[in-house]
Design an enzyme around this catalytic site. Structure first.
Site, mmCIF file in Angstrom:
data_model
loop_
_atom_site.group_PDB
_atom_site.id
_atom_site.type_symbol
_atom_site.label_atom_id
_atom_site.label_comp_id
_atom_site.label_asym_id
_atom_site.label_seq_id
_atom_site.Cartn_x
_atom_site.Cartn_y
_atom_site.Cartn_z
ATOM 1 N N SER A 19 56.000 35.804 15.417
ATOM 2 C CA SER A 19 56.790 34.809 16.153
ATOM 3 C C SER A 19 56.202 33.442 15.805
ATOM 4 C CB SER A 19 56.703 35.057 17.656
ATOM 5 O OG SER A 19 57.135 36.359 17.957
ATOM 6 N N LYS B 169 52.841 30.836 23.817
ATOM 7 C CA LYS B 169 53.106 30.227 22.499
ATOM 8 C C LYS B 169 54.617 30.174 22.249
ATOM 9 C CE LYS B 169 53.372 32.961 19.216
ATOM 10 N NZ LYS B 169 53.248 33.993 18.172
ATOM 11 N N LYS C 159 64.137 33.702 18.176
ATOM 12 C CA LYS C 159 63.109 34.503 18.858
ATOM 13 C C LYS C 159 62.505 33.727 20.034
ATOM 14 C CE LYS C 159 59.697 37.187 19.851
ATOM 15 N NZ LYS C 159 59.919 38.351 20.704
HETATM 16 P P1 NAD Z 1 47.689 41.084 18.102
HETATM 17 O O1 NAD Z 1 46.786 39.993 18.521
HETATM 18 O O2 NAD Z 1 47.598 42.406 18.784
HETATM 19 O O3 NAD Z 1 47.549 41.351 16.520
HETATM 20 C C1 NAD Z 1 47.369 40.338 15.581
HETATM 21 C C2 NAD Z 1 46.561 40.912 14.424
HETATM 22 O O4 NAD Z 1 46.431 39.923 13.408
HETATM 23 C C3 NAD Z 1 45.144 41.330 14.837
HETATM 24 O O5 NAD Z 1 44.895 42.665 14.424
HETATM 25 C C4 NAD Z 1 44.251 40.334 14.094
HETATM 26 O O6 NAD Z 1 42.993 40.874 13.707
HETATM 27 C C5 NAD Z 1 45.120 40.013 12.877
HETATM 28 N N1 NAD Z 1 44.778 38.764 12.224
HETATM 29 C C6 NAD Z 1 44.475 37.563 12.793
HETATM 30 N N2 NAD Z 1 44.236 36.649 11.834
HETATM 31 C C7 NAD Z 1 44.397 37.270 10.648
HETATM 32 C C8 NAD Z 1 44.302 36.847 9.284
HETATM 33 N N3 NAD Z 1 43.993 35.588 8.956
HETATM 34 N N4 NAD Z 1 44.534 37.760 8.307
HETATM 35 C C9 NAD Z 1 44.849 39.032 8.627
HETATM 36 N N5 NAD Z 1 44.956 39.506 9.894
HETATM 37 C C10 NAD Z 1 44.736 38.619 10.887
HETATM 38 O O7 NAD Z 1 49.165 40.493 18.229
HETATM 39 P P2 NAD Z 1 50.540 41.310 18.364
HETATM 40 O O8 NAD Z 1 50.813 41.547 19.814
HETATM 41 O O9 NAD Z 1 50.545 42.429 17.391
HETATM 42 O O10 NAD Z 1 51.555 40.163 17.891
HETATM 43 C C11 NAD Z 1 51.710 39.816 16.510
HETATM 44 C C12 NAD Z 1 52.889 38.850 16.402
HETATM 45 O O11 NAD Z 1 54.078 39.477 16.914
HETATM 46 C C13 NAD Z 1 52.698 37.565 17.217
HETATM 47 O O12 NAD Z 1 53.264 36.495 16.508
HETATM 48 C C14 NAD Z 1 53.474 37.857 18.511
HETATM 49 O O13 NAD Z 1 53.901 36.678 19.158
HETATM 50 C C15 NAD Z 1 54.615 38.704 17.980
HETATM 51 N N6 NAD Z 1 55.225 39.656 18.927
HETATM 52 C C16 NAD Z 1 54.455 40.423 19.765
HETATM 53 C C17 NAD Z 1 55.082 41.344 20.620
HETATM 54 C C18 NAD Z 1 54.277 42.248 21.537
HETATM 55 O O14 NAD Z 1 54.897 42.923 22.394
HETATM 56 N N7 NAD Z 1 52.958 42.339 21.405
HETATM 57 C C19 NAD Z 1 56.469 41.469 20.616
HETATM 58 C C20 NAD Z 1 57.215 40.685 19.742
HETATM 59 C C21 NAD Z 1 56.597 39.776 18.903
#
Ligand code: NAD
Length: 303
Positions: free
Chosen positions: A101, A245, A176
């Site tokens: 997102s 965010k 989104k």
């Molecule tokens: P999360 O924090 O669980 O996972 C993020 C991952 O990215 C982590 O494993 C972290 O180690 C990794 N990461 C961070 N910096 C990095 C880098 N430079 N290189 C490689 N890996 C890196 O987050 P999430 O809940 O999985 O969300 C991910 C995205 O999806 C976000 O943008 C969030 O807004 C979006 N999103 C989340 C949900 C939800 O229900 N959790 C739903 C829809 C959208």
């Protein structure tokens, strides 16, 4: 360039969402996975028989598709522009799909840079949370050039149930953020109604039953309250800070256009206030309702 079976994919970001998405995506293709948390990458690689990369310095030469599922635009920019700078490392003809997102303006500018290098760029954020990521029933909203979007759809059909192309690069990310602002508003509005109902002697689970059989229902009332709030588990897997965010991105979109949107903007401001009350490093977004519990002195739990 048309992707062939000789071409491989790379999935970056294996957290709450990326992990189940990468597992579903892996079926029948050669996949490389990467996360700064190498343990997470090795776990996904073991489950999917893919390969965990220890870093992004030496991407295998036959990788042509990169999927990103990262926390925010600053991290997406850094991975693509600087550290390690994938835009300069991928060959022309590659495809980048940002499923995070992210911020629409950042996406539009990355897509323009990619286009100048002959790389297709698509934003394809998702809705549905961890539960729908696991069952491959995500809603996916896409922004990008039509040929790139059609190419990306072939990769995304194993992840989502509904795929909607909304416009040029960045508009998927705008859609989104706006969806999540509405979703957060529904979450907060239901907390207000359940709190008031409690003050007139209607238990939260009874009021929820009424709402879910009536016109006030929403995904918050049908899923978030029964599963994650009334149970007191607060375990949706979507962090409050990620929600904030999204709400800030949506707020910026509204303010940049000088649009009037008093209800949803109040919900965003309320979410910021609610965050100040929450403890622990990563409260779940469903903990937003604790703000109302404190305000009205009415716990929103099943009795
Ligand atoms: P999360 O924090 O669980 O996972 C993020 C991952 O990215 C982590 O494993 C972290 O180690 C990794 N990461 C961070 N910096 C990095 C880098 N430079 N290189 C490689 N890996 C890196 O987050 P999430 O809940 O999985 O969300 C991910 C995205 O999806 C976000 O943008 C969030 O807004 C979006 N999103 C989340 C949900 C939800 O229900 N959790 C739903 C829809 C959208």
């Amino acid at each position: 360039m048309v992707a062939t079976e000789l071409h491989a994919s790379l999935f970056i970001g294996l957290g709450n969402m990326g992990r189940p998405m990468a597992i579903n995506y892996a079926a029948g293709r050669e996949l490389f996975v990467y996360d700064t948390n190498h343990v997470a990458a090795v776990e996904v690689a073991t489950v999917t028989r893919s390969t965990a990369l220890p870093d992004l310095e030496d991407i295998p030469a036959h990788v042509r598709t990169v999927i990103l599922m990262l926390p925010n635009s600053r991290i997406v920019e850094s991975v693509l522009r600087t550290s390690p700078g994938l835009l300069k490392r991928l060959p022309a003809g590659s495809l980048i799909i940002d499923m995070s997102s992210s911020e629409p303006e950042s996406t539009a500018s990355l897509a323009a840079e990619a286009a100048a290098l002959g790389i297709d760029y698509v934003d394809a954020p998702v809705s549905g949370g961890v539960a729908k990521a696991k069952t491959a029933k995500l809603a996916i909203m896409m922004g990008g050039e039509i040929t790139a979007v059609e190419r990306a759809k072939r990769h995304l059909r194993h992840l989502g149930e509904s795929i909607t192309h909304v416009g040029p690069a960045g508009t998927g990310h705008a859609a989104k953020a706006l969806n999540n602002l509405l979703s957060a508003t529904n979450l907060a509005a239901a907390a207000e109604i359940l709190s008031i109902a409690a003050t007139v002697g209607i238990a939260p689970e009874k009021m929820l039953e009424v709402i879910n059989g009536s016109t006030g229902r929403s995904q918050a009332s049908e899923v978030k309250y029964p599963r994650h709030i009334l149970t007191g588990t607060f375990d949706s897997g979507f962090a409050m800070d990620l929600m904030l965010k999204d709400l800030k991105i949506a707020r910026n979109l509204i303010e940049q256009r000088s649009s009037e949107a008093p209800i949803v903007l109040t919900a965003q401001e309320t979410a910021v206030k609610a965050r100040e009350l929450l403890e622990g490093p990563q409260p779940d977004h469903t903990e937003f309702v604790r703000y109302y519990e404190k305000l009205n002195g009415t716990p929103l739990r099943a009795g």
